[in-house]
Design a protein around this motif. Sequence first.
Motif, PDB file in Angstrom:
ATOM      1  N   PRO A 469       0.009   8.660 -12.762  1.00  0.00           N
ATOM      2  CA  PRO A 469      -0.112   8.672 -11.301  1.00  0.00           C
ATOM      3  C   PRO A 469      -0.269  10.089 -10.755  1.00  0.00           C
ATOM      4  O   PRO A 469       0.302  11.039 -11.275  1.00  0.00           O
ATOM      5  CB  PRO A 469       1.206   8.041 -10.840  1.00  0.00           C
ATOM      6  N   LYS A 470      -1.054  10.187  -9.691  1.00  0.00           N
ATOM      7  CA  LYS A 470      -1.215  11.455  -8.979  1.00  0.00           C
ATOM      8  C   LYS A 470      -0.317  11.444  -7.739  1.00  0.00           C
ATOM      9  O   LYS A 470       0.382  10.473  -7.464  1.00  0.00           O
ATOM     10  CB  LYS A 470      -2.676  11.666  -8.592  1.00  0.00           C
ATOM     11  N   ASP A 471      -0.360  12.538  -6.990  1.00  0.00           N
ATOM     12  CA  ASP A 471       0.450  12.619  -5.779  1.00  0.00           C
ATOM     13  C   ASP A 471       0.167  11.427  -4.872  1.00  0.00           C
ATOM     14  O   ASP A 471      -0.995  11.133  -4.569  1.00  0.00           O
ATOM     15  CB  ASP A 471       0.149  13.924  -5.043  1.00  0.00           C
ATOM     16  N   GLN A 472       1.225  10.746  -4.428  1.00  0.00           N
ATOM     17  CA  GLN A 472       1.058   9.493  -3.690  1.00  0.00           C
ATOM     18  C   GLN A 472       0.302   9.681  -2.387  1.00  0.00           C
ATOM     19  O   GLN A 472      -0.648   8.965  -2.087  1.00  0.00           O
ATOM     20  CB  GLN A 472       2.421   8.858  -3.422  1.00  0.00           C
ATOM     21  N   SER A 473       0.721  10.655  -1.595  1.00  0.00           N
ATOM     22  CA  SER A 473       0.078  10.870  -0.296  1.00  0.00           C
ATOM     23  C   SER A 473      -1.381  11.277  -0.463  1.00  0.00           C
ATOM     24  O   SER A 473      -2.263  10.784   0.250  1.00  0.00           O
ATOM     25  CB  SER A 473       0.836  11.942   0.493  1.00  0.00           C
ATOM     26  N   GLU A 474      -1.661  12.157  -1.418  1.00  0.00           N
ATOM     27  CA  GLU A 474      -3.033  12.593  -1.652  1.00  0.00           C
ATOM     28  C   GLU A 474      -3.896  11.433  -2.145  1.00  0.00           C
ATOM     29  O   GLU A 474      -5.060  11.298  -1.744  1.00  0.00           O
ATOM     30  CB  GLU A 474      -3.047  13.733  -2.669  1.00  0.00           C
ATOM     31  N   SER A 475      -3.311  10.598  -2.988  1.00  0.00           N
ATOM     32  CA  SER A 475      -4.054   9.441  -3.506  1.00  0.00           C
ATOM     33  C   SER A 475      -4.363   8.457  -2.393  1.00  0.00           C
ATOM     34  O   SER A 475      -5.452   7.866  -2.347  1.00  0.00           O
ATOM     35  CB  SER A 475      -3.246   8.755  -4.613  1.00  0.00           C
ATOM     36  N   GLU A 476      -3.422   8.269  -1.484  1.00  0.00           N
ATOM     37  CA  GLU A 476      -3.629   7.310  -0.395  1.00  0.00           C
ATOM     38  C   GLU A 476      -4.647   7.808   0.615  1.00  0.00           C
ATOM     39  O   GLU A 476      -5.422   7.011   1.162  1.00  0.00           O
ATOM     40  CB  GLU A 476      -2.281   6.998   0.251  1.00  0.00           C
ATOM     41  N   THR A 477      -4.686   9.117   0.851  1.00  0.00           N
ATOM     42  CA  THR A 477      -5.746   9.656   1.709  1.00  0.00           C
ATOM     43  C   THR A 477      -7.113   9.415   1.067  1.00  0.00           C
ATOM     44  O   THR A 477      -8.069   8.999   1.736  1.00  0.00           O
ATOM     45  CB  THR A 477      -5.542  11.156   1.951  1.00  0.00           C
ATOM     46  N   GLY A 478      -7.213   9.653  -0.237  1.00  0.00           N
ATOM     47  CA  GLY A 478      -8.472   9.382  -0.931  1.00  0.00           C
ATOM     48  C   GLY A 478      -8.862   7.925  -0.867  1.00  0.00           C
ATOM     49  O   GLY A 478     -10.035   7.588  -0.666  1.00  0.00           O
ATOM     50  N   ALA A 479      -7.879   7.040  -1.021  1.00  0.00           N
ATOM     51  CA  ALA A 479      -8.158   5.607  -0.953  1.00  0.00           C
ATOM     52  C   ALA A 479      -8.649   5.202   0.423  1.00  0.00           C
ATOM     53  O   ALA A 479      -9.556   4.371   0.556  1.00  0.00           O
ATOM     54  CB  ALA A 479      -6.899   4.821  -1.316  1.00  0.00           C
ATOM     55  N   SER A 515       2.620   3.087  -1.103  1.00  0.00           N
ATOM     56  CA  SER A 515       3.823   3.249  -0.297  1.00  0.00           C
ATOM     57  C   SER A 515       3.887   2.195   0.800  1.00  0.00           C
ATOM     58  O   SER A 515       2.880   1.575   1.162  1.00  0.00           O
ATOM     59  CB  SER A 515       3.846   4.642   0.335  1.00  0.00           C
ATOM     60  N   GLU A 516       5.079   2.002   1.339  1.00  0.00           N
ATOM     61  CA  GLU A 516       5.229   1.075   2.455  1.00  0.00           C
ATOM     62  C   GLU A 516       4.384   1.527   3.643  1.00  0.00           C
ATOM     63  O   GLU A 516       3.805   0.710   4.352  1.00  0.00           O
ATOM     64  CB  GLU A 516       6.702   0.968   2.856  1.00  0.00           C
ATOM     65  N   LYS A 517       4.313   2.832   3.844  1.00  0.00           N
ATOM     66  CA  LYS A 517       3.501   3.355   4.947  1.00  0.00           C
ATOM     67  C   LYS A 517       2.029   2.978   4.766  1.00  0.00           C
ATOM     68  O   LYS A 517       1.368   2.527   5.702  1.00  0.00           O
ATOM     69  CB  LYS A 517       3.649   4.870   5.025  1.00  0.00           C
ATOM     70  N   PHE A 518       1.533   3.147   3.554  1.00  0.00           N
ATOM     71  CA  PHE A 518       0.117   2.869   3.311  1.00  0.00           C
ATOM     72  C   PHE A 518      -0.171   1.376   3.357  1.00  0.00           C
ATOM     73  O   PHE A 518      -1.306   0.974   3.641  1.00  0.00           O
ATOM     74  CB  PHE A 518      -0.319   3.458   1.971  1.00  0.00           C
ATOM     75  N   LYS A 519       0.810   0.541   3.095  1.00  0.00           N
ATOM     76  CA  LYS A 519       0.608  -0.895   3.261  1.00  0.00           C
ATOM     77  C   LYS A 519       0.246  -1.222   4.712  1.00  0.00           C
ATOM     78  O   LYS A 519      -0.567  -2.112   4.969  1.00  0.00           O
ATOM     79  CB  LYS A 519       1.856  -1.663   2.840  1.00  0.00           C
ATOM     80  N   GLY A 520       0.842  -0.493   5.657  1.00  0.00           N
ATOM     81  CA  GLY A 520       0.461  -0.679   7.054  1.00  0.00           C
ATOM     82  C   GLY A 520      -0.972  -0.272   7.314  1.00  0.00           C
ATOM     83  O   GLY A 520      -1.702  -0.930   8.061  1.00  0.00           O
ATOM     84  N   THR A 521      -1.415   0.826   6.682  1.00  0.00           N
ATOM     85  CA  THR A 521      -2.801   1.263   6.805  1.00  0.00           C
ATOM     86  C   THR A 521      -3.754   0.206   6.266  1.00  0.00           C
ATOM     87  O   THR A 521      -4.760  -0.140   6.900  1.00  0.00           O
ATOM     88  CB  THR A 521      -3.002   2.581   6.038  1.00  0.00           C
ATOM     89  N   ILE A 522      -3.449  -0.300   5.078  1.00  0.00           N
ATOM     90  CA  ILE A 522      -4.300  -1.320   4.471  1.00  0.00           C
ATOM     91  C   ILE A 522      -4.400  -2.540   5.370  1.00  0.00           C
ATOM     92  O   ILE A 522      -5.488  -3.110   5.553  1.00  0.00           O
ATOM     93  CB  ILE A 522      -3.758  -1.707   3.082  1.00  0.00           C
ATOM     94  N   GLN A 523      -3.283  -2.961   5.955  1.00  0.00           N
ATOM     95  CA  GLN A 523      -3.304  -4.124   6.839  1.00  0.00           C
ATOM     96  C   GLN A 523      -4.254  -3.906   8.010  1.00  0.00           C
ATOM     97  O   GLN A 523      -5.050  -4.777   8.359  1.00  0.00           O
ATOM     98  CB  GLN A 523      -1.902  -4.430   7.365  1.00  0.00           C
ATOM     99  N   HIS A 524      -4.200  -2.714   8.619  1.00  0.00           N
ATOM    100  CA  HIS A 524      -5.096  -2.413   9.734  1.00  0.00           C
ATOM    101  C   HIS A 524      -6.558  -2.451   9.297  1.00  0.00           C
ATOM    102  O   HIS A 524      -7.427  -2.953  10.023  1.00  0.00           O
ATOM    103  CB  HIS A 524      -4.763  -1.044  10.325  1.00  0.00           C
ATOM    104  N   TYR A 525      -6.857  -1.902   8.133  1.00  0.00           N
ATOM    105  CA  TYR A 525      -8.241  -1.875   7.671  1.00  0.00           C
ATOM    106  C   TYR A 525      -8.768  -3.293   7.428  1.00  0.00           C
ATOM    107  O   TYR A 525      -9.928  -3.594   7.743  1.00  0.00           O
ATOM    108  CB  TYR A 525      -8.371  -1.016   6.416  1.00  0.00           C
ATOM    109  N   TYR A 526      -7.938  -4.154   6.880  1.00  0.00           N
ATOM    110  CA  TYR A 526      -8.401  -5.518   6.625  1.00  0.00           C
ATOM    111  C   TYR A 526      -8.443  -6.350   7.905  1.00  0.00           C
ATOM    112  O   TYR A 526      -9.319  -7.216   8.057  1.00  0.00           O
ATOM    113  CB  TYR A 526      -7.560  -6.162   5.526  1.00  0.00           C
ATOM    114  N   ASP A 527      -7.543  -6.104   8.838  1.00  0.00           N
ATOM    115  CA  ASP A 527      -7.684  -6.724  10.153  1.00  0.00           C
ATOM    116  C   ASP A 527      -9.001  -6.291  10.806  1.00  0.00           C
ATOM    117  O   ASP A 527      -9.717  -7.098  11.414  1.00  0.00           O
ATOM    118  CB  ASP A 527      -6.517  -6.317  11.066  1.00  0.00           C
TER     119      ASP A 527
END
Length: 681
Positions: A469-479, A515-527
Amino acid sequence: MLAFPTQNPLWRQKKPFGTAYIPLKGSHILESPIAVWNFISIFLSVVADLTEAFSREGEDLPIPCLIFPTCAVGAAQPFTALQPAPNNGGKSICEGSADMSDQMKSQNSYLTVTPTKGQYAIGETAVMNLSVTLAQESPVVCDWTVYRLHHPVLKGSCQRAALAAGETHILPISLADLPAESGAYGFYVSVKAGEEQIGETETAFDFAGHWREAPRYGFLSDFSPEDGGDDSDTEYLNRHHINIVQYYDWMWRHDRLLPEEDTFTDPMGKVSSLAVIREKISALRKRGIASIAYAAVYGGLTDYAEEHPEQVLYRADGKSYNLIDLFHIMDISPDSAWTEHIVGEFAKVIGFGFDGLHLDQYGFPKKAVRRVDGKASVVALKELYPAFIAKVREAVDQVREDTGLIFNNVSNYPPQTTATAPQDVVYVEVWDPVSQLGHLKPVIDRARELSGKQVILAAYLPAFNPHDPKDQSESETGAQLAMGAIFANGGYHLLLGEHENILTQAYYPDYGEVSEKFKGTIQHYYDFIVQYRELLYDHDLDDISLTFSGGINQEIVFSKDGVAFDPHQTLGKVWTIIKEKPGYTVIHLLNHTGIDNDVWHEPKKQRPDLIENIVVRAEILEEVEGVYVASPDGSSVLPTPLAYAWVSGPDGRPVLEFTVPRLDCWTMVYIATKAGVAVRL
């Protein structure tokens, strides 16, 4: 594409799954019944310099109300503009919503809303399940609105007698008055406990004649006996509007898919249960989600290959093409005995209960030697795939007419021959040298143009691989930047699945956590991709990016001091994508400023720079009904109307001018016009 675990695969341990909760009470109370941005208090606890809340005012008209569960429906109200988000000190907040676990600790009341199905059939009644957990016993009143783009099309309210504290109560809201046609909607609801407004939440839903109209693909890969009775995966997939799910490596063998016993071990040592697979198929079907069985088109195990050498494809040196000396590449020519055998196996899979097949290849060989009656000849696989797909279609349709078919174009090979084959979508597994964010666009565009079908990308994110795994926050920004690039260009993304995790490589059990935070981001993107389906995926959309902006083109011009805009994706610039269809001009702004690389599968050390007040000038000849901005990066995906004016442009031509208040990662603007009606100035 067949792949293998890098270390001990995750299926050897039962992974925990998280639950996202949304707090109801914040430091700012909004007064409009359908206000959707008062969750700013969430961000205040995470982003220290968000110091102002969004606010808006609206006129409340009386709506008749009946005691729950009957919801009163009245005329829908227009919404008013939301205010821009406050400055965040120069960096965007595109990492998304606040950490839900922190909210659980600090709040006592929770509110969520979820459609009962990942997608509804045309003519079906959509039902939204409002989930309410209160800190204190209280009666509850909800006010809700359904939007189609910016149009409020249905409005209602409901109430419930006193709800007990500390318990989760499900309040179903039935939407029976929507038109019986294909379409996508947003659902926004506010809730009062007694006289106190405690919060608002939102979701999206859509109707379609078949999932191929909007193929939101997810995955499952764990089918052990211990998975029985666990419905959390299907609930997660439904909450994110997934409407088709691939069952990866569900089978006994690649050359004989169905086992003789319920519990079995596959060639990689993974234990699965047919009873659990049936259970998941049933659970997903109840939620309007189709179950698609993984099925390799040419993977014969060693014992099968040794028994049937005439069915094997060979290298120039006479050795078989294979993976790890276990999976041998078989001959899928129309007259091959392998083709007859494996197509028969596929038909049995549909008879077992699956809704379709995911036909996989391994990306190699492109050409191979076949041996028939002692004679060797060379075959090109790109020429064999279309006929093979057609043969599978014919066989499975005899079992069930509505069977779905998806073929994997590994490394974008070969859609030029497979795009028009009788499959439901075009699916591309993306690998380098398709490496940059901008490289994804021509892959999607070409597949759509060749096929007239929707396109799904399997774009794996190795930064989340649990073994490296890479840095979580950096990976989530890339995602997040990868999701934006795929969705804005009209593609779907196979990403979400097992235990609320995401795909990291072609061996699906190596899924990774977010992360739990990024789960919120994913939800918004799929909405977002559901509510704005017709502006993202309509086949009537014509891409005018390179002919209306940039270079010598002056039809649409972007300006902001210190910021460069480019219709070609370029590191350090804002990528502008412009599309049009009758009645709409759609502008996507993808922020690639301030990041250290533009490789779609790599982490990003920094988030994009926050950009505010982008001025847009557009030559529009039709009567304008409104200009609207929406983004999945904030606390709501509801569109906001923008003020606009007619000003003098190049050569004195009148142009429409408006200002985009904020760009974090991805912002969409659309200009609604009366198609064919000339503007009068």
